[in-house]
Design an enzyme around this catalytic site. Structure first.
Site, PDB file in Angstrom:
ATOM      1  N   VAL A 184       0.844  -1.211   0.000  1.00 48.62           N
ATOM      2  CA  VAL A 184       0.000   0.000   0.000  1.00 48.62           C
ATOM      3  C   VAL A 184       0.873   1.253   0.000  1.00 48.62           C
ATOM      4  O   VAL A 184       0.368   2.363   0.117  1.00 48.62           O
ATOM      5  CB  VAL A 184      -0.967  -0.014   1.216  1.00 48.62           C
ATOM      6  CG1 VAL A 184      -1.985  -1.144   1.053  1.00 48.62           C
ATOM      7  CG2 VAL A 184      -0.228  -0.153   2.551  1.00 48.62           C
ATOM      8  N   HIS A 226      -4.356  -4.311  -2.959  1.00 51.03           N
ATOM      9  CA  HIS A 226      -4.797  -3.976  -1.592  1.00 51.03           C
ATOM     10  C   HIS A 226      -4.901  -2.479  -1.356  1.00 51.03           C
ATOM     11  O   HIS A 226      -4.902  -2.041  -0.203  1.00 51.03           O
ATOM     12  CB  HIS A 226      -3.835  -4.613  -0.575  1.00 51.03           C
ATOM     13  CG  HIS A 226      -3.859  -6.117  -0.609  1.00 51.03           C
ATOM     14  ND1 HIS A 226      -2.797  -6.893  -0.188  1.00 51.03           N
ATOM     15  CD2 HIS A 226      -4.804  -6.980  -1.051  1.00 51.03           C
ATOM     16  CE1 HIS A 226      -3.104  -8.183  -0.346  1.00 51.03           C
ATOM     17  NE2 HIS A 226      -4.310  -8.263  -0.879  1.00 51.03           N
ATOM     18  N   GLY A 250       9.291 -11.011  -2.239  1.00 51.46           N
ATOM     19  CA  GLY A 250       9.042 -10.442  -0.913  1.00 51.46           C
ATOM     20  C   GLY A 250       7.653 -10.634  -0.388  1.00 51.46           C
ATOM     21  O   GLY A 250       7.084  -9.732   0.216  1.00 51.46           O
TER      22      GLY A 250
HETATM   23  C1  BV8 Z   1     -11.035 -11.464   0.451  1.00 53.28           C
HETATM   24  C2  BV8 Z   1      -3.931  -3.756   3.172  1.00 53.28           C
HETATM   25  C3  BV8 Z   1     -13.217 -12.107  -0.178  1.00 53.28           C
HETATM   26  C4  BV8 Z   1      -4.116  -3.309   4.593  1.00 53.28           C
HETATM   27  C5  BV8 Z   1      -3.795  -6.189   3.297  1.00 53.28           C
HETATM   28  C6  BV8 Z   1      -8.903 -18.105   1.705  1.00 53.28           C
HETATM   29  C7  BV8 Z   1      -8.096 -18.856   2.543  1.00 53.28           C
HETATM   30  C8  BV8 Z   1      -7.636 -18.329   3.760  1.00 53.28           C
HETATM   31  C9  BV8 Z   1      -8.025 -17.032   4.159  1.00 53.28           C
HETATM   32  C10 BV8 Z   1      -8.859 -16.321   3.335  1.00 53.28           C
HETATM   33  C11 BV8 Z   1      -9.271 -16.835   2.106  1.00 53.28           C
HETATM   34  N1  BV8 Z   1     -10.041 -15.891   1.503  1.00 53.28           N
HETATM   35  C12 BV8 Z   1     -10.149 -14.807   2.308  1.00 53.28           C
HETATM   36  C13 BV8 Z   1      -9.423 -15.043   3.434  1.00 53.28           C
HETATM   37  C14 BV8 Z   1      -9.294 -14.117   4.550  1.00 53.28           C
HETATM   38  C15 BV8 Z   1      -8.156 -13.133   4.334  1.00 53.28           C
HETATM   39  C16 BV8 Z   1      -6.830 -13.799   4.473  1.00 53.28           C
HETATM   40  O1  BV8 Z   1      -6.175 -14.097   3.492  1.00 53.28           O
HETATM   41  N2  BV8 Z   1      -6.404 -13.963   5.707  1.00 53.28           N
HETATM   42  C17 BV8 Z   1      -5.072 -14.516   5.941  1.00 53.28           C
HETATM   43  C18 BV8 Z   1      -4.441 -13.772   7.111  1.00 53.28           C
HETATM   44  C19 BV8 Z   1      -5.207 -15.992   6.202  1.00 53.28           C
HETATM   45  N3  BV8 Z   1      -8.256 -12.444   3.061  1.00 53.28           N
HETATM   46  C20 BV8 Z   1      -9.080 -11.386   2.912  1.00 53.28           C
HETATM   47  O2  BV8 Z   1      -9.847 -11.016   3.789  1.00 53.28           O
HETATM   48  C21 BV8 Z   1      -9.033 -10.668   1.577  1.00 53.28           C
HETATM   49  N4  BV8 Z   1     -10.361 -10.480   1.094  1.00 53.28           N
HETATM   50  O3  BV8 Z   1     -10.591 -12.566   0.325  1.00 53.28           O
HETATM   51  O4  BV8 Z   1     -12.271 -11.076  -0.019  1.00 53.28           O
HETATM   52  C22 BV8 Z   1     -13.839 -12.270   1.173  1.00 53.28           C
HETATM   53  C23 BV8 Z   1     -14.691 -11.289   1.607  1.00 53.28           C
HETATM   54  C24 BV8 Z   1     -15.313 -11.461   2.854  1.00 53.28           C
HETATM   55  C25 BV8 Z   1     -15.041 -12.593   3.659  1.00 53.28           C
HETATM   56  C26 BV8 Z   1     -14.102 -13.550   3.208  1.00 53.28           C
HETATM   57  C27 BV8 Z   1     -13.511 -13.389   1.964  1.00 53.28           C
HETATM   58  C28 BV8 Z   1      -8.419  -9.281   1.717  1.00 53.28           C
HETATM   59  C29 BV8 Z   1      -6.995  -9.375   2.154  1.00 53.28           C
HETATM   60  C30 BV8 Z   1      -6.344  -7.982   2.074  1.00 53.28           C
HETATM   61  C31 BV8 Z   1      -5.811  -7.586   3.436  1.00 53.28           C
HETATM   62  N5  BV8 Z   1      -5.093  -6.305   3.347  1.00 53.28           N
HETATM   63  N6  BV8 Z   1      -3.187  -5.009   3.147  1.00 53.28           N
HETATM   64  C32 BV8 Z   1      -2.839  -2.835   5.222  1.00 53.28           C
HETATM   65  O5  BV8 Z   1      -1.758  -2.891   4.605  1.00 53.28           O
HETATM   66  O6  BV8 Z   1      -2.912  -2.382   6.380  1.00 53.28           O
HETATM   67  S1  BV8 Z   1      -2.863  -7.573   3.336  1.00 53.28           S
HETATM   68  C33 BV8 Z   1      -1.301  -7.249   3.914  1.00 53.28           C
HETATM   69  O7  BV8 Z   1      -0.630  -8.519   3.865  1.00 53.28           O
HETATM   70  C34 BV8 Z   1      -0.417  -6.348   3.058  1.00 53.28           C
HETATM   71  O8  BV8 Z   1      -1.025  -5.908   1.875  1.00 53.28           O
HETATM   72  C35 BV8 Z   1       0.751  -7.285   2.697  1.00 53.28           C
HETATM   73  O9  BV8 Z   1       1.363  -6.949   1.525  1.00 53.28           O
HETATM   74  C36 BV8 Z   1      -0.022  -8.534   2.600  1.00 53.28           C
HETATM   75  C37 BV8 Z   1       0.640  -9.826   2.414  1.00 53.28           C
HETATM   76  O10 BV8 Z   1       1.745  -9.885   3.241  1.00 53.28           O
HETATM   77  P1  BV8 Z   1       3.180  -9.883   2.523  1.00 53.28           P
HETATM   78  O11 BV8 Z   1       3.219  -8.768   1.541  1.00 53.28           O
HETATM   79  O12 BV8 Z   1       3.471 -11.234   2.029  1.00 53.28           O
HETATM   80  O13 BV8 Z   1       4.088  -9.458   3.702  1.00 53.28           O
HETATM   81  P2  BV8 Z   1       4.604 -10.404   4.862  1.00 53.28           P
HETATM   82  O14 BV8 Z   1       5.080  -9.494   5.940  1.00 53.28           O
HETATM   83  O15 BV8 Z   1       3.581 -11.455   5.166  1.00 53.28           O
HETATM   84  O16 BV8 Z   1       5.837 -11.180   4.233  1.00 53.28           O
HETATM   85  C38 BV8 Z   1       6.974 -10.456   3.849  1.00 53.28           C
HETATM   86  C39 BV8 Z   1       7.875 -11.444   3.158  1.00 53.28           C
HETATM   87  O17 BV8 Z   1       9.011 -10.731   2.680  1.00 53.28           O
HETATM   88  C40 BV8 Z   1       8.405 -12.557   4.072  1.00 53.28           C
HETATM   89  O18 BV8 Z   1       8.266 -13.796   3.415  1.00 53.28           O
HETATM   90  C41 BV8 Z   1       9.889 -12.199   4.257  1.00 53.28           C
HETATM   91  O19 BV8 Z   1      10.689 -13.369   4.327  1.00 53.28           O
HETATM   92  C42 BV8 Z   1      10.184 -11.462   2.997  1.00 53.28           C
HETATM   93  N7  BV8 Z   1      11.255 -10.472   3.077  1.00 53.28           N
HETATM   94  C43 BV8 Z   1      11.676  -9.782   4.158  1.00 53.28           C
HETATM   95  N8  BV8 Z   1      12.701  -8.960   3.781  1.00 53.28           N
HETATM   96  C44 BV8 Z   1      12.898  -9.141   2.452  1.00 53.28           C
HETATM   97  C45 BV8 Z   1      11.990 -10.111   1.999  1.00 53.28           C
HETATM   98  N9  BV8 Z   1      11.924 -10.519   0.715  1.00 53.28           N
HETATM   99  C46 BV8 Z   1      12.803  -9.963  -0.140  1.00 53.28           C
HETATM  100  N10 BV8 Z   1      13.703  -9.020   0.209  1.00 53.28           N
HETATM  101  C47 BV8 Z   1      13.786  -8.597   1.488  1.00 53.28           C
HETATM  102  N11 BV8 Z   1      14.710  -7.666   1.833  1.00 53.28           N
END
Ligand code: BV8
Ligand code: ZN
Length: 258
Positions: A103, A119, A195
């Site tokens: 974002v 997102h 990432g």
């Molecule tokens: C939806 C905005 C329909 C807000 C964000 C199916 C199965 C399971 C769960 C669900 C499913 N369907 C829906 C769900 C529920 C939910 C979900 O997925 N929950 C998860 C927690 C299980 N999804 C939703 O609700 C989505 N909506 O599906 O709509 C619906 C409608 C109603 C009811 C049900 C379904 C909406 C999801 C959107 C949430 N909003 N962001 C904000 O930012 O405040 S998500 C948020 O997480 C960010 O956008 C972020 O980008 C995103 C994903 O995380 P990552 O980007 O991967 O970041 P993370 O920290 O996790 O990982 C970082 C990685 O980088 C690590 O691996 C690390 O090793 C690596 N790293 C670190 N340093 C480096 C690096 N890589 C490279 N270089 C480096 N230097």
């Protein structure tokens, strides 16, 4: 970092490259990733709770303060070499699609035009009721380091609280963006997943979809993720090291990357 010759050849031959990014691509710009523990006022909260309609309804000042603190951190940050390398990749290939879960606006500030934003954006708040866009005051908010509670501003049209312009957990993704992301994932012949922990759905399914249709999938992440089994190449390292390293090995991209 070493790059297999087959990967360099696949990149040279690719007609449509897709790059899919998560919070890790902004980590080297000093932006905490989503999985990093929250700090300051929010250290005892879970991001997924704060990033939800229920969280905002329960305590708008706590959530709005968190987003303003995050927006300040982004405004103070600079794009890192990974953002610039991704922009250079786009400039050097026939067809290119950038899809981001982030974002922040660091991709745009590094020169990537018009990323597909799954997102939303910290920079596009809107009314929580009539959805009118809200114009934020110019400049960098002077948020205290640990952050603070901040009452959200009120909509000029209907008086309802303004909310961050992001997609919260439990909210649908923007239909147009999601469809464009699916279309590009169906069409690309090489996809980078950079990432992301691939834990947030439905975005997390894109790299697996690409792999299942026969696209070459390249993951860039210092850690393991559920994508390890799908990726043809796992570049175990920081995006700010791997992506510039790769670009410098490739013409014609090299011309676009100092
Ligand atoms: C939806 C905005 C329909 C807000 C964000 C199916 C199965 C399971 C769960 C669900 C499913 N369907 C829906 C769900 C529920 C939910 C979900 O997925 N929950 C998860 C927690 C299980 N999804 C939703 O609700 C989505 N909506 O599906 O709509 C619906 C409608 C109603 C009811 C049900 C379904 C909406 C999801 C959107 C949430 N909003 N962001 C904000 O930012 O405040 S998500 C948020 O997480 C960010 O956008 C972020 O980008 C995103 C994903 O995380 P990552 O980007 O991967 O970041 P993370 O920290 O996790 O990982 C970082 C990685 O980088 C690590 O691996 C690390 O090793 C690596 N790293 C670190 N340093 C480096 C690096 N890589 C490279 N270089 C480096 N230097
Ligand atoms: Zn309104």
């Amino acid at each position: 970092m070493e790059f297999p010759d087959e990967l360099l050849a696949a990149l040279r031959d690719a007609r449509h490259i897709e790059v899919f990014t998560g919070a890790g691509v902004s980590a080297e710009s000093g932006i905490p990733t989503f999985r990093d523990a929250l700090t300051g006022l929010w250290e005892n909260y879970d991001a997924a709770t704060l990033a939800s309609p229920e969280g905002f309804a329960a305590d708008p000042a706590l959530v709005w303060g968190w987003y303003e603190w995050r927006r300040m951190r982004v405004l103070q940050a600079q794009p890192n070499p990974a953002h610039y390398a991704i922009a250079a990749l786009a400039a050097g290939c026939a067809r290119f699609t950038l899809i981001t879960q982030n974002v922040d606006d660091l991709h745009e500030r590094a020169g990537s035009a018009d990323p597909i934003r799954l997102h939303g954006s910290l920079h596009r708040p809107r009314c929580s009721a009539c959805e009118a866009p809200y114009r934020l005051p110019p400049g960098i908010p002077d948020e205290p380091e640990g952050g603070r509670r901040l009452d959200p501003p009120r909509c000029g049209h209907c008086g309802a609280p303004v909310r961050p312009g992001v997609v919260w957990f439990g909210e649908n993704l923007p239909q147009t963006a999601w469809e464009a992301a699916l279309q590009a994932t169906e069409a690309c012949d090489l996809m980078f997943s950079i990432g992301t922990s691939a834990l947030v759905w439905p975005a997390a399914q894109l790299p697996a979809l690409a792999a299942q249709r026969g696209a070459v999938v390249v993951q860039v992440n210092p850690g393991e993720t559920s994508l390890d089994g799908y990726a043809h190449y796992n570049l175990r390292g920081a995006a700010g090291v791997a992506m510039p390293g790769l670009i410098r090995r490739l013409t014609p991209y090299r011309e676009n990357f100092p």
